[in-house]
Design an enzyme around this catalytic site. Sequence first.
Site, PDB file in Angstrom:
ATOM      1  N   LEU A  95       0.817  -1.213   0.000  1.00 26.44           N
ATOM      2  CA  LEU A  95       0.000   0.000   0.000  1.00 26.44           C
ATOM      3  C   LEU A  95       0.851   1.262   0.000  1.00 26.44           C
ATOM      4  CD1 LEU A  95      -2.677  -1.207   2.560  1.00 26.44           C
ATOM      5  CD2 LEU A  95      -2.669  -1.436   0.074  1.00 26.44           C
ATOM      6  N   ASP A 136       0.128  -9.329  -6.054  1.00 29.00           N
ATOM      7  CA  ASP A 136       1.474  -8.762  -5.900  1.00 29.00           C
ATOM      8  C   ASP A 136       1.447  -7.267  -6.242  1.00 29.00           C
ATOM      9  OD1 ASP A 136       4.125  -8.741  -5.213  1.00 29.00           O
ATOM     10  OD2 ASP A 136       4.839  -9.455  -7.158  1.00 29.00           O
TER      11      ASP A 136
END
Length: 435
Positions: free
Chosen positions: A64, A305
């Site tokens: 993130l 991913d």
Amino acid sequence: MKILVRNGRVIDPASGRDEVTDLSIAAGRIVAIGQANADFNASRSIDATGCVVAPGLVDLAARLREPGHEHEGMLESELNAAAAGGVTSLVCPPDTDPTLDEPGLVEMLKFRARKLSLCRLFPLGALTRGLGGEVLTEMAELTEAGCVGFSQAEVAVRDTLVLMRALQYAATFGYTVWLRPQDGWLGQGVAASGAVATRLGLSGVPVAAETIALQMILELVRTTGARVHLCRLSSAAGIALLRRAKAEGLPVTADVSINSLHLTDVDIGFFNAAMRLTPPLRQGADRAALREALADGTLDALVSDHTPVDADEKNLPFGEAEPGATGLELLLSLALKWGTEAGLSLPATLARVTSEPVRVLGDALGSLASSAGRLVEGGVADVCVFDPEATWTVVPGALRSQGRHTPFAFDATGMALPGRVKATLVAGTVAYEAG
């Protein structure tokens, strides 16, 4: 809010449910599958005619970028991307800046994610302080703060004694250690060793970089009894080792990325930096082995991913570009594409991104373990509604992620993807609705 999802094909891979019916939601829970109680008065209705109503997707690998790399991704932008992709739960690695090696950082991240109400966030704590590979973190405190496991992200532990002690400690308390098998010395290249890397003059990462590390990890698992999740395997040789380990009964699980499942090193073309990924794209035989292993259950889960990368770091010569690609909004469609090509049923395909990832997480989910990744009466209302017949093309500028680089862009691949998310509900709240 009481929500009625009407007339959709309700699929729950965990229980085998597959029928056209309604889903009634109240107070963040599924109160009925099928005919609702007479006193259920929905304040909102979602017409799912012609759509699949499935458990929200569970992604075991999504960066993130916050804290520390906000120029590449903000928590809000990336969780919005997750909701748009039908992802309702995700696991993030600890390689932020600062590293997730202190309970306060983990608590802050989880608090911010809860406030956004877009996706459930399950952080991995750092296995060693600062990912330095020398001093173990306070795993008990990090677990209390909300970590579901411990990882070194992409940083190899070069001191085998440190890794063994970490696994011994984790085994004592029942923690899971998440490791990507890659030798710290052999894995320093930028492309998979082979004809393509040689022709392009790119430094190679041999298959041995994965298999040497994997054999060491498996031997330490035999010694310590620790539970290990192997992240993003990329080679046929690695799959062969995993098969033997599972046949032996070792407590290991494993996943594969959407990139390795669909692409090979040939797709690098003429130094296309969008194909600069970790692990590097390997040959066609490796891709075939990964696809087969995911279909037969040797690989437990498919992951996005997701790694948003800033344009300044990506628009560089291939060897200098930062590895990574956005993937949260593509996970569902690329799972459906693989499932169709593998000849799997829709429930079996969806299991790899719903119930099977939850099985990997296991008891670390606490009270959510019994209903996350599932559609069950009384369970959490994490739901993905998607149109399986719709097709779409990836236009990077239209993605919600702050990272706009993807190897699946239509202008580069000409690839149309199946399946389009219509609505995503997290704990009974509409986190995303198309159009």
